[in-house]
Design a protein around this motif. Sequence first.
Motif, PDB file in Angstrom:
ATOM      1  N   ASN A 110       0.854  -1.179   0.000  1.00  0.00           N
ATOM      2  CA  ASN A 110       0.000   0.000   0.000  1.00  0.00           C
ATOM      3  C   ASN A 110       0.898   1.240   0.000  1.00  0.00           C
ATOM      4  O   ASN A 110       2.086   1.170   0.291  1.00  0.00           O
ATOM      5  CB  ASN A 110      -0.998  -0.012   1.162  1.00  0.00           C
ATOM      6  CG  ASN A 110      -0.316   0.047   2.510  1.00  0.00           C
ATOM      7  OD1 ASN A 110       0.689   0.716   2.678  1.00  0.00           O
ATOM      8  ND2 ASN A 110      -0.856  -0.667   3.475  1.00  0.00           N
ATOM      9  N   ARG A 111       0.358   2.380  -0.317  1.00  0.00           N
ATOM     10  CA  ARG A 111       1.168   3.593  -0.492  1.00  0.00           C
ATOM     11  C   ARG A 111       1.906   3.998   0.776  1.00  0.00           C
ATOM     12  O   ARG A 111       3.047   4.415   0.724  1.00  0.00           O
ATOM     13  CB  ARG A 111       0.282   4.721  -0.989  1.00  0.00           C
ATOM     14  CG  ARG A 111      -0.135   4.521  -2.409  1.00  0.00           C
ATOM     15  CD  ARG A 111      -0.866   5.722  -2.939  1.00  0.00           C
ATOM     16  NE  ARG A 111      -1.207   5.467  -4.325  1.00  0.00           N
ATOM     17  CZ  ARG A 111      -2.338   5.827  -4.872  1.00  0.00           C
ATOM     18  NH1 ARG A 111      -3.244   6.450  -4.176  1.00  0.00           N
ATOM     19  NH2 ARG A 111      -2.564   5.563  -6.134  1.00  0.00           N
ATOM     20  N   SER A 112       1.265   3.894   1.923  1.00  0.00           N
ATOM     21  CA  SER A 112       1.932   4.324   3.151  1.00  0.00           C
ATOM     22  C   SER A 112       3.144   3.450   3.452  1.00  0.00           C
ATOM     23  O   SER A 112       4.187   3.938   3.881  1.00  0.00           O
ATOM     24  CB  SER A 112       0.959   4.330   4.333  1.00  0.00           C
ATOM     25  OG  SER A 112       0.459   3.031   4.550  1.00  0.00           O
ATOM     26  N   THR A 113       3.034   2.149   3.211  1.00  0.00           N
ATOM     27  CA  THR A 113       4.168   1.254   3.423  1.00  0.00           C
ATOM     28  C   THR A 113       5.267   1.558   2.427  1.00  0.00           C
ATOM     29  O   THR A 113       6.444   1.572   2.771  1.00  0.00           O
ATOM     30  CB  THR A 113       3.724  -0.214   3.277  1.00  0.00           C
ATOM     31  OG1 THR A 113       2.668  -0.463   4.183  1.00  0.00           O
ATOM     32  CG2 THR A 113       4.859  -1.161   3.542  1.00  0.00           C
ATOM     33  N   LEU A 114       4.913   1.829   1.200  1.00  0.00           N
ATOM     34  CA  LEU A 114       5.894   2.126   0.164  1.00  0.00           C
ATOM     35  C   LEU A 114       6.668   3.399   0.507  1.00  0.00           C
ATOM     36  O   LEU A 114       7.891   3.438   0.401  1.00  0.00           O
ATOM     37  CB  LEU A 114       5.194   2.266  -1.186  1.00  0.00           C
ATOM     38  CG  LEU A 114       6.068   2.432  -2.411  1.00  0.00           C
ATOM     39  CD1 LEU A 114       7.007   1.236  -2.557  1.00  0.00           C
ATOM     40  CD2 LEU A 114       5.216   2.579  -3.653  1.00  0.00           C
TER      41      LEU A 114
ATOM     42  N   ALA B  52       7.093   4.766   3.515  1.00  0.00           N
ATOM     43  CA  ALA B  52       7.934   4.510   4.696  1.00  0.00           C
ATOM     44  C   ALA B  52       9.169   3.694   4.318  1.00  0.00           C
ATOM     45  O   ALA B  52      10.284   3.999   4.763  1.00  0.00           O
ATOM     46  CB  ALA B  52       7.126   3.783   5.765  1.00  0.00           C
ATOM     47  N   ASP B  53       9.005   2.672   3.489  1.00  0.00           N
ATOM     48  CA  ASP B  53      10.146   1.861   3.066  1.00  0.00           C
ATOM     49  C   ASP B  53      11.150   2.686   2.272  1.00  0.00           C
ATOM     50  O   ASP B  53      12.367   2.566   2.467  1.00  0.00           O
ATOM     51  CB  ASP B  53       9.688   0.673   2.225  1.00  0.00           C
ATOM     52  CG  ASP B  53       8.968  -0.383   3.038  1.00  0.00           C
ATOM     53  OD1 ASP B  53       9.018  -0.317   4.291  1.00  0.00           O
ATOM     54  OD2 ASP B  53       8.358  -1.273   2.429  1.00  0.00           O
ATOM     55  N   LEU B  54      10.661   3.531   1.377  1.00  0.00           N
ATOM     56  CA  LEU B  54      11.546   4.384   0.586  1.00  0.00           C
ATOM     57  C   LEU B  54      12.292   5.361   1.488  1.00  0.00           C
ATOM     58  O   LEU B  54      13.507   5.535   1.374  1.00  0.00           O
ATOM     59  CB  LEU B  54      10.739   5.132  -0.476  1.00  0.00           C
ATOM     60  CG  LEU B  54      11.521   6.032  -1.413  1.00  0.00           C
ATOM     61  CD1 LEU B  54      12.565   5.220  -2.173  1.00  0.00           C
ATOM     62  CD2 LEU B  54      10.592   6.735  -2.377  1.00  0.00           C
ATOM     63  N   PHE B  55      11.580   5.983   2.412  1.00  0.00           N
ATOM     64  CA  PHE B  55      12.208   6.927   3.345  1.00  0.00           C
ATOM     65  C   PHE B  55      13.287   6.222   4.166  1.00  0.00           C
ATOM     66  O   PHE B  55      14.413   6.720   4.287  1.00  0.00           O
ATOM     67  CB  PHE B  55      11.149   7.541   4.273  1.00  0.00           C
ATOM     68  CG  PHE B  55      11.738   8.464   5.298  1.00  0.00           C
ATOM     69  CD1 PHE B  55      12.106   9.756   4.962  1.00  0.00           C
ATOM     70  CD2 PHE B  55      11.947   8.029   6.594  1.00  0.00           C
ATOM     71  CE1 PHE B  55      12.663  10.602   5.903  1.00  0.00           C
ATOM     72  CE2 PHE B  55      12.506   8.864   7.538  1.00  0.00           C
ATOM     73  CZ  PHE B  55      12.865  10.155   7.202  1.00  0.00           C
TER      74      PHE B  55
END
Length: 102
Positions: A82-86, A88-91
């Motif tokens: 989902n976008r929020s996980t993506l 956070a992972d990128l950050f």
Amino acid sequence: MFYTRNQTEEALMAHFVVLERHVRPGTLLGPIFGTAALSPEMLETEEGRQTLRLLAEVEADLIDRGVLKPVSFFIVAAPRRNRSTLVADLFNSRKRGLSPTA
């Protein structure tokens, strides 16, 4: 409730990333065997086996040319993030890549 192939694929793609998609044989031969139009004894002779091989090759060729739509697939997929996980992972991956002095 039954779903069409397109509805099933749309639902799959909404929740997963498709990594591989392979067409499975049987678009023509499945119904032919299912109705007993071909005899299992065909496998007992070289001529019968050769005829079945030829039918399978013709089926694959018709699918490859877009004349037939395949009815069966083997799909390898991974869960879609989902976008929020993506985010956070990128950050976090960028944060780990920063030098200690930055």
